[in-house]
Design a protein around this motif. Structure first.
Motif, mmCIF file in Angstrom:
data_model
loop_
_atom_site.group_PDB
_atom_site.id
_atom_site.type_symbol
_atom_site.label_atom_id
_atom_site.label_comp_id
_atom_site.label_asym_id
_atom_site.label_seq_id
_atom_site.Cartn_x
_atom_site.Cartn_y
_atom_site.Cartn_z
ATOM 1 N N PRO A 135 32.502 3.823 -41.363
ATOM 2 C CA PRO A 135 33.092 3.809 -39.821
ATOM 3 C C PRO A 135 31.904 3.897 -38.878
ATOM 4 C CG PRO A 135 33.163 5.885 -40.982
ATOM 5 C CD PRO A 135 32.158 4.835 -41.895
ATOM 6 N N PHE A 136 30.985 4.882 -38.929
ATOM 7 C CA PHE A 136 30.273 4.401 -37.861
ATOM 8 C C PHE A 136 29.807 3.408 -37.509
ATOM 9 C CE2 PHE A 136 29.789 9.023 -40.348
ATOM 10 C CZ PHE A 136 30.954 8.954 -39.010
ATOM 11 N N ALA A 137 29.006 2.843 -38.460
ATOM 12 C CA ALA A 137 28.938 0.976 -38.067
ATOM 13 C C ALA A 137 29.637 0.466 -36.838
ATOM 14 C CB ALA A 137 28.612 0.094 -39.133
ATOM 15 N N SER A 138 31.465 0.420 -37.198
ATOM 16 C CA SER A 138 32.275 0.563 -35.850
ATOM 17 C C SER A 138 32.276 0.977 -35.119
ATOM 18 C CB SER A 138 33.645 0.767 -36.745
ATOM 19 O OG SER A 138 34.238 -0.056 -36.145
ATOM 20 N N LEU A 139 31.736 1.678 -34.649
ATOM 21 C CA LEU A 139 31.983 3.036 -33.677
ATOM 22 C C LEU A 139 31.064 2.862 -33.010
ATOM 23 C CD1 LEU A 139 33.728 6.155 -35.158
ATOM 24 C CD2 LEU A 139 34.375 5.232 -33.158
ATOM 25 N N ILE A 140 30.097 2.795 -33.083
ATOM 26 C CA ILE A 140 28.556 2.443 -32.686
ATOM 27 C C ILE A 140 28.791 1.189 -32.172
ATOM 28 C CG2 ILE A 140 26.977 4.070 -33.627
ATOM 29 C CD1 ILE A 140 25.648 2.129 -35.114
ATOM 30 N N ARG A 141 29.394 0.354 -32.594
ATOM 31 C CA ARG A 141 29.236 -1.090 -31.911
ATOM 32 C C ARG A 141 30.879 -0.851 -31.122
ATOM 33 N NH1 ARG A 141 27.739 -5.223 -36.777
ATOM 34 N NH2 ARG A 141 29.099 -3.472 -37.614
ATOM 35 N N ASP A 142 31.346 -0.460 -30.880
ATOM 36 C CA ASP A 142 32.851 -0.569 -29.938
ATOM 37 C C ASP A 142 31.890 -0.021 -28.630
ATOM 38 O OD1 ASP A 142 35.060 0.002 -28.565
ATOM 39 O OD2 ASP A 142 35.568 0.490 -30.597
ATOM 40 N N PRO A 143 32.316 -0.795 -27.594
ATOM 41 C CA PRO A 143 32.084 -0.035 -26.080
ATOM 42 C C PRO A 143 33.307 0.688 -25.742
ATOM 43 C CG PRO A 143 32.221 -2.738 -25.992
ATOM 44 C CD PRO A 143 32.812 -2.074 -27.372
ATOM 45 N N GLU A 150 28.376 10.431 -23.177
ATOM 46 C CA GLU A 150 27.236 10.133 -21.984
ATOM 47 C C GLU A 150 26.169 9.772 -23.713
ATOM 48 O OE1 GLU A 150 25.709 13.011 -19.860
ATOM 49 O OE2 GLU A 150 27.845 13.779 -18.364
ATOM 50 N N GLU A 151 26.427 10.630 -24.622
ATOM 51 C CA GLU A 151 24.959 10.357 -25.327
ATOM 52 C C GLU A 151 25.776 10.013 -27.134
ATOM 53 O OE1 GLU A 151 21.019 12.427 -27.253
ATOM 54 O OE2 GLU A 151 22.062 13.592 -25.098
ATOM 55 N N VAL A 152 25.115 9.604 -27.712
ATOM 56 C CA VAL A 152 25.673 9.342 -29.466
ATOM 57 C C VAL A 152 24.563 10.105 -30.021
ATOM 58 C CG1 VAL A 152 27.121 7.944 -31.120
ATOM 59 C CG2 VAL A 152 27.800 7.555 -28.671
ATOM 60 N N VAL A 153 25.196 10.600 -31.317
ATOM 61 C CA VAL A 153 23.606 10.611 -32.061
ATOM 62 C C VAL A 153 23.917 10.190 -34.008
ATOM 63 C CG1 VAL A 153 22.561 12.053 -33.463
ATOM 64 C CG2 VAL A 153 22.809 12.130 -30.941
ATOM 65 N N LEU A 154 23.691 9.510 -34.375
ATOM 66 C CA LEU A 154 24.312 8.988 -35.714
ATOM 67 C C LEU A 154 23.245 9.346 -36.658
ATOM 68 C CD1 LEU A 154 25.222 6.704 -37.625
ATOM 69 C CD2 LEU A 154 23.982 5.092 -37.109
ATOM 70 N N ALA A 155 23.200 10.191 -36.937
ATOM 71 C CA ALA A 155 22.470 10.896 -38.277
ATOM 72 C C ALA A 155 23.258 10.247 -40.191
ATOM 73 C CB ALA A 155 22.801 12.452 -38.305
ATOM 74 N N VAL A 171 21.381 -1.318 -35.806
ATOM 75 C CA VAL A 171 20.804 -0.620 -34.926
ATOM 76 C C VAL A 171 19.950 -1.227 -33.576
ATOM 77 C CG1 VAL A 171 18.754 1.022 -33.825
ATOM 78 C CG2 VAL A 171 20.687 1.697 -35.232
ATOM 79 N N ASP A 172 19.334 -2.331 -34.553
ATOM 80 C CA ASP A 172 18.906 -3.237 -33.886
ATOM 81 C C ASP A 172 19.736 -4.623 -33.641
ATOM 82 O OD1 ASP A 172 15.946 -3.057 -34.606
ATOM 83 O OD2 ASP A 172 15.772 -3.754 -37.092
ATOM 84 N N GLU A 173 20.247 -4.307 -33.979
ATOM 85 C CA GLU A 173 21.522 -5.262 -33.726
ATOM 86 C C GLU A 173 22.188 -4.697 -33.054
ATOM 87 O OE1 GLU A 173 25.997 -6.311 -34.904
ATOM 88 O OE2 GLU A 173 24.804 -6.650 -36.806
ATOM 89 N N ILE A 174 22.353 -4.158 -32.429
ATOM 90 C CA ILE A 174 23.230 -3.739 -30.747
ATOM 91 C C ILE A 174 22.192 -3.450 -29.964
ATOM 92 C CG2 ILE A 174 23.205 -1.443 -29.696
ATOM 93 C CD1 ILE A 174 24.818 -0.399 -31.857
ATOM 94 N N LYS A 175 20.612 -3.397 -30.221
ATOM 95 C CA LYS A 175 19.320 -3.588 -29.191
ATOM 96 C C LYS A 175 19.214 -5.422 -28.776
ATOM 97 C CE LYS A 175 16.745 0.298 -30.803
ATOM 98 N NZ LYS A 175 15.627 1.436 -31.323
ATOM 99 N N ASN A 176 19.921 -6.071 -29.905
ATOM 100 C CA ASN A 176 19.578 -7.666 -29.735
ATOM 101 C C ASN A 176 20.701 -8.151 -28.998
ATOM 102 O OD1 ASN A 176 16.121 -7.743 -29.979
ATOM 103 N ND2 ASN A 176 16.972 -6.291 -31.548
ATOM 104 N N HIS A 177 21.429 -7.147 -28.956
ATOM 105 C CA HIS A 177 23.029 -8.582 -28.595
ATOM 106 C C HIS A 177 23.889 -8.433 -27.552
ATOM 107 C CE1 HIS A 177 27.707 -8.914 -28.396
ATOM 108 N NE2 HIS A 177 27.159 -8.611 -30.299
ATOM 109 N N ALA A 181 23.307 -4.337 -25.499
ATOM 110 C CA ALA A 181 22.113 -3.859 -25.039
ATOM 111 C C ALA A 181 22.488 -2.930 -23.902
ATOM 112 C CB ALA A 181 21.491 -4.794 -25.088
ATOM 113 N N GLU A 182 23.129 -4.192 -23.018
ATOM 114 C CA GLU A 182 23.202 -3.222 -22.074
ATOM 115 C C GLU A 182 24.343 -1.965 -22.054
ATOM 116 O OE1 GLU A 182 24.491 -4.729 -17.689
ATOM 117 O OE2 GLU A 182 24.050 -5.854 -18.655
ATOM 118 N N ILE A 183 25.646 -2.303 -22.504
ATOM 119 C CA ILE A 183 26.289 -1.395 -22.035
ATOM 120 C C ILE A 183 25.647 0.409 -23.286
ATOM 121 C CG2 ILE A 183 28.830 -0.181 -23.370
ATOM 122 C CD1 ILE A 183 29.809 -3.297 -23.323
ATOM 123 N N VAL A 184 24.746 -0.180 -24.443
ATOM 124 C CA VAL A 184 24.768 1.144 -24.982
ATOM 125 C C VAL A 184 22.943 1.626 -24.234
ATOM 126 C CG1 VAL A 184 23.836 1.899 -26.690
ATOM 127 C CG2 VAL A 184 25.278 0.364 -27.557
ATOM 128 N N GLY A 185 22.543 1.179 -24.375
ATOM 129 C CA GLY A 185 21.504 1.514 -23.113
ATOM 130 C C GLY A 185 20.531 2.160 -24.150
#
Length: 270
Positions: A135-143, A150-155, A171-177, A181-185
């Motif tokens: 479920p967090f794979a979904s949420l960390i990719r949702d703007p 302000e901060e999201v910690v995936l443990a 995480v790599d996918e987000i950094k290169n999306h 990439a810009e939204i998450v920073g």
């Protein structure tokens, strides 16, 4: 072990009110974990973090299990992250699927690991073990997640290093999306631990939280109910232990109809 039913069997025998979708991609991570993607039904809506009932026709009967939708609400396809259980009524068959095969899905998604179930805060912790990261794979990719926090910690805690790969790939996918990439920073922090092999971070996340090492490693203060929010998805023991830690820190459990400081997904327990 029987292979999943043929495509034509699904079309002829799928119950009314059930989507019949096509597998588009399958990736096996270990002998215990795999990911698959499938077509998304036209008009199917869900909130990032929710789960759906996924199934196959086995010996002429549909067998369903609850699966968190690992793809974000904006994705054109649906993604799922699954464990392989050799004798599992569903997973013993599901792990054999390949692109082109058909999967059943009931039409109503649900779940408690949604942003609506949390009161506003500054930092969002997502605590997971094994496939509880889905479920967090979904949420960390949702703007929307980054609009609200302000901060999201995936443990993510697993037994072996190889089982962490899905999380690192995310995480790599987000950094290169192109737009994520810009939204998450630098808002997303990924804290991966293992319990049975040498690794940079070792031990159960609950033990690391109690010792304070978890917070020191991340460079953040201890839990504060005024600014910190939490989501938990994992084994029964992990849910109980993490819930206790959050409540000791003054956080209160919430739900869809009563938002509070943390939420737990219990659909996969038992």
């Amino acid at each position: 072990m029987n292979a999943p039913a043929k495509t034509e069997d699904f079309v002829e025998t799928a119950p009314a009110g059930v989507f019949v979708e096509t597998v588009t991609e399958v990736a096996h991570y270990t002998d215990r974990l795999f990911r698959f993607r499938m077509t998304r039904p036209a008009g199917f809506r869900f909130r990032s973090g929710e789960f759906a009932m996924i199934g196959l026709m086995v010996e002429g009967k549909p067998i369903y299990r609850a699966y968190s939708i690992a793809s974000p609400a904006w994705d054109e396809e649906l993604e799922f992250f699954s464990i392989k259980v050799p004798d599992g009524p569903l997973t013993s068959h599901l792990q054999l699927i390949k692109p082109g095969d058909k999967v059943l899905m009931r039409k109503k998604p649900t779940g408690t690991l949604v942003l609506d179930a949390l009161t506003p805060g500054k930092r969002l912790y997502m605590f997971s073990t094994g496939t509880g990261i889905a479920p967090f794979a979904s949420l960390i990719r949702d703007p929307e997640t980054y609009e609200k926090f302000e901060e999201v910690v995936l443990a993510h805690t697993c037994r072996e290093v190889a089982e962490l790969k899905y999380g690192f790939d995310l995480v790599d996918e987000i950094k290169n999306h192109e737009f994520l990439a810009e939204i998450v920073g630098d808002k997303l922090k990924h804290y991966a631990t293992v319990t049975r092999e040498p690794f940079a971070f070792q031990g159960r996340v609950t033990d690391l939280m109690r010792s304070g090492k978890f917070f020191t490693d991340l460079g953040v203060p201890p839990l504060d109910p005024l600014i910190d929010r939490g989501m938990i998805c994992g084994s029964t023991e992990m849910l109980k232990d993490t819930k206790a830690i959050l409540e000791e820190a003054g956080l209160t459990e919430g739900a869809n109809n009563k938002p509070a400081e943390f939420v737990i997904e219990r659909a996969f327990v038992g």
